[in-house]
Design a protein around this motif. Structure first.
Motif, short mmCIF file in Angstrom:
data_model
loop_
_atom_site.label_atom_id
_atom_site.label_comp_id
_atom_site.label_asym_id
_atom_site.label_seq_id
_atom_site.Cartn_x
_atom_site.Cartn_y
_atom_site.Cartn_z
N THR A 20 -16.86 4.34 -1.00
CA THR A 20 -15.63 3.56 -0.94
C THR A 20 -14.50 4.22 -0.17
O THR A 20 -13.98 5.28 -0.57
CB THR A 20 -15.14 3.25 -2.35
OG1 THR A 20 -16.20 2.62 -3.08
CG2 THR A 20 -13.95 2.33 -2.33
N ASP A 36 -8.77 5.20 -1.26
CA ASP A 36 -9.97 5.94 -1.65
C ASP A 36 -10.58 6.65 -0.44
O ASP A 36 -10.40 6.25 0.71
CB ASP A 36 -10.98 5.07 -2.38
CG ASP A 36 -10.56 4.85 -3.84
OD1 ASP A 36 -9.91 5.75 -4.41
OD2 ASP A 36 -10.86 3.79 -4.41
N SER A 63 -8.01 5.97 -6.37
CA SER A 63 -7.96 5.10 -7.54
C SER A 63 -8.40 5.80 -8.82
O SER A 63 -7.85 5.55 -9.90
CB SER A 63 -8.81 3.84 -7.31
OG SER A 63 -10.18 4.19 -7.14
N HIS A 69 -15.18 8.23 -4.74
CA HIS A 69 -13.81 7.85 -4.42
C HIS A 69 -12.93 9.06 -4.09
O HIS A 69 -11.97 8.94 -3.34
CB HIS A 69 -13.18 7.08 -5.57
CG HIS A 69 -13.86 5.78 -5.86
ND1 HIS A 69 -13.36 4.55 -5.46
CD2 HIS A 69 -15.04 5.51 -6.48
CE1 HIS A 69 -14.19 3.59 -5.84
NE2 HIS A 69 -15.21 4.15 -6.46
N GLN A 155 -8.13 4.29 -14.26
CA GLN A 155 -8.26 3.85 -12.88
C GLN A 155 -7.09 2.93 -12.51
O GLN A 155 -6.68 2.09 -13.31
CB GLN A 155 -9.59 3.12 -12.66
CG GLN A 155 -9.82 2.72 -11.22
CD GLN A 155 -11.22 2.20 -10.93
OE1 GLN A 155 -11.48 1.72 -9.83
NE2 GLN A 155 -12.12 2.32 -11.88
N GLY A 172 -9.95 -1.39 -7.08
CA GLY A 172 -10.81 -0.26 -7.39
C GLY A 172 -12.25 -0.71 -7.56
O GLY A 172 -12.70 -1.63 -6.89
N ASP A 173 -12.98 -0.11 -8.49
CA ASP A 173 -14.40 -0.47 -8.60
C ASP A 173 -14.81 -0.99 -9.97
O ASP A 173 -15.98 -0.87 -10.36
CB ASP A 173 -15.28 0.71 -8.17
CG ASP A 173 -15.39 1.81 -9.22
OD1 ASP A 173 -14.68 1.74 -10.25
OD2 ASP A 173 -16.19 2.74 -9.01
N HIS A 233 -18.33 -2.71 -2.55
CA HIS A 233 -18.82 -1.75 -3.54
C HIS A 233 -20.20 -2.17 -4.05
O HIS A 233 -20.45 -2.30 -5.24
CB HIS A 233 -17.84 -1.62 -4.71
CG HIS A 233 -18.04 -0.37 -5.52
ND1 HIS A 233 -18.77 -0.36 -6.68
CD2 HIS A 233 -17.63 0.90 -5.34
CE1 HIS A 233 -18.80 0.86 -7.19
NE2 HIS A 233 -18.09 1.65 -6.39
#
Length: 277
Positions: A20, A36, A63, A69, A155, A172-173, A233
């Protein structure tokens, strides 16, 4: 013209693409904002591919502290530190993250970076702690950081007010949850993780590792009233047909424009959003 370059679109164990890293670029003034840093020094190769000079990377948001990241950040610090030693006019590097994230970053960096680079932390290399809901001016953008309510580790995501007046929201993820909803509501561009296209694909159940299917991501975007959904992602088993599979599945649940970028693809923000083929 503003451009978002997807330097890396994969989850941690995806060996088909880089991890990412998203680079927002203002093509007129040359400002760059990195969201990231990927999982290592492959990030530097991505900059070269994007024809972005090393000294242009001045503002970085991380993040959370997972490997895919954060581990490009020590390389950025080393690059900027050595750059400053050789060129007095090398611009400072600013890294934004939660206080806990910044401490983790320094825990990683203290034993692995040269002392000459570490000595620049606090002056040339500036670690900037972020607060939930606070807005920061970064280049030409107003960036609001927010706690996404992640299940695995603390996060943050961010909402970027583009120069077009549109809002770009990066989650984010982990999936969109209640804490992130005020920022995602009506977003012009919502960047949402999607680990696999369909339940049962791959070797992990997405929910067991805090991720989403494409269907769940599309339903979240629809519920938030987002205008353009960006899926990224992807997991280890996404494979080369990922883009078409992701977009075909998402269209059943989200009726706005959809993008499923591969590494080094871009979104441009000088025009109305259009669906990526």
């Amino acid at each position: 013209m503003e451009e978002l370059i997807f330097l890396g679109t994969g989850a941690a164990m995806n060996t088909d693409c880089f991890t990412t890293a998203l680079l927002l670029r203002d093509g007129l003034a040359g400002h760059h904002f990195l969201m990231d840093t990927g999982g290592g020094n492959g990030l530097l190769h991505r900059f070269r591919q994007a024809q972005v000079p090393a000294e242009a990377i001045t503002d970085v948001f991380i993040s959370h502290h997972h490997t895919d990241h954060i581990l490009g950040a020590p390389w950025l610090m080393r690059l900027s530190g050595h750059g400053r030693q050789r060129h007095p006019d090398w611009p400072p590097l600013r890294i934004y993250g939660s206080p806990a994230l910044l401490e983790t970053l320094m825990t990683i960096c203290r034993p692995i970076l040269p002392s000459a680079v570490l000595d620049l932390v606090g002056s040339h290399i500036r670690l900037i702690p972020i607060e939930d809901g606070r807005t920061y001016p970064i280049g030409p953008w107003q960036v609001t950081f927010f706690d996404i309510g992640a299940q695995k580790v603390e996060q943050y995501g961010c909402q970027v007010r583009l120069q077009t007046g549109e809002d770009l929201v990066y989650l984010g993820d982990e999936p969109l949850r209640e804490p992130g909803l005020p920022y995602a509501q009506g977003a012009d561009y919502l960047i949402h993780e999607a680990y696999i296209a369909q339940p049962g694909q791959g070797r992990f159940a997405p929910k067991s590792i805090g991720h989403s299917t494409v269907q769940e991501a599309a339903e979240n975007a629809r519920a938030a009233g987002a205008k353009h959904l960006v899926l990224f992602h992807s997991g280890l088993d996404a494979g080369p047909a990922r883009r078409q599979s992701y977009m075909s599945t998402a269209r059943d649940y989200f009726k706005g424009p959809i993008s499923a970028p591969n590494d080094m693809d871009s979104l441009f923000f000088d025009h109305l959003p259009k669906e990526t083929d």
